[in-house]
Design an enzyme around this catalytic site. Structure first.
Site, PDB file in Angstrom:
ATOM      1  N   ARG A 102     105.671 -46.467  82.398  1.00 37.28           N
ATOM      2  CA  ARG A 102     105.076 -45.259  82.988  1.00 37.28           C
ATOM      3  C   ARG A 102     106.106 -44.400  83.705  1.00 37.28           C
ATOM      4  O   ARG A 102     105.935 -43.196  83.846  1.00 37.28           O
ATOM      5  CB  ARG A 102     103.903 -45.642  83.898  1.00 37.28           C
ATOM      6  CG  ARG A 102     102.717 -46.182  83.085  1.00 37.28           C
ATOM      7  CD  ARG A 102     101.672 -46.837  83.961  1.00 37.28           C
ATOM      8  NE  ARG A 102     102.199 -47.908  84.777  1.00 37.28           N
ATOM      9  CZ  ARG A 102     102.348 -49.171  84.372  1.00 37.28           C
ATOM     10  NH1 ARG A 102     101.995 -49.531  83.157  1.00 37.28           N
ATOM     11  NH2 ARG A 102     102.841 -50.084  85.174  1.00 37.28           N
ATOM     12  N   GLU A 108     106.595 -59.734  91.269  1.00 42.98           N
ATOM     13  CA  GLU A 108     105.656 -60.492  92.090  1.00 42.98           C
ATOM     14  C   GLU A 108     104.952 -61.573  91.288  1.00 42.98           C
ATOM     15  O   GLU A 108     104.377 -62.495  91.845  1.00 42.98           O
ATOM     16  CB  GLU A 108     104.646 -59.578  92.791  1.00 42.98           C
ATOM     17  CG  GLU A 108     103.869 -58.672  91.886  1.00 42.98           C
ATOM     18  CD  GLU A 108     104.537 -57.318  91.621  1.00 42.98           C
ATOM     19  OE1 GLU A 108     103.802 -56.357  91.406  1.00 42.98           O
ATOM     20  OE2 GLU A 108     105.762 -57.220  91.607  1.00 42.98           O
TER      21      GLU A 108
END
Length: 180
Positions: A63, A100
């Site tokens: 993106r 993460e």
């Protein structure tokens, strides 16, 4: 364009447990689908760096390509894609980093940035900072200089901004939790 209360933030939707359980993914697809909102996002990032001199915009897959290319176009500079491994056809350099929810790598062409070039890094989301820090490291590994890092969204409660240090401006158009 008139900005209504909550717009375009209302065009960012939460997707629970994606890509893994416990993660709440910020989906910007509805924002990208709205021409006014997309223009608002690209202009917002471009405007915040319009008084900073730089030669290239780096967009981080995937993106970050959309927003980064729009910012580069608006400001009249070149665009460099930083991609996942195996996606670029020429000689590459890479950086591994921690997400993460796993480990990943970013690659760029070895000739994408020249020593001394000034670079703006653009991505959609600043979370724990691993991807952004890897992009900065990849820019620096070619001898170029990062002069700013811009995001549509920052998940401030994850503290990713701290991984970028204080050497260059970091901006985000939306911040969820924490200070921006």
């Amino acid at each position: 364009m008139a900005v209504e209360s909550g717009w375009p933030e209302s065009l960012i939707r939460d997707i629970p447990d994606f890509p893994t359980e416990g993660i709440i993914f910020k989906d910007i697809t509805p924002l990208l689908d709205d021409g006014d909102a997309l223009r608002w996002a690209a202009d917002g990032l471009a405007d915040r760096f319009s008084h900073t001199a730089f030669d290239r915009v780096v967009g981080v897959e995937a993106r970050g390509f959309i927003l980064g290319a729009a910012v580069a176009y608006r400001l009249g500079v070149g665009f460099v894609p930083f991609r996942k491994p195996g996606k670029l056809p020429y000689d590459t350099r890479s950086v591994d980093y921690q997400l993460e929810y796993g480990v990943a790598s970013l690659e760029s062409h070895t000739d994408a940035l020249a020593p001394g070039q000034r670079v703006l890094v653009v991505d959609d989301v600043l979370a724990t900072g691993g991807t952004a820090a890897a992009a900065v490291e990849l820019v620096n590994s070619g001898g170029a200089e990062v002069v700013g890092v811009g995001f549509l969204i920052e998940l401030g409660f994850l503290g990713g901004r701290a991984k970028l240090g204080g050497d260059c401006p970091v901006i985000s158009l939306f911040c969820y939790g924490g200070e921006k």
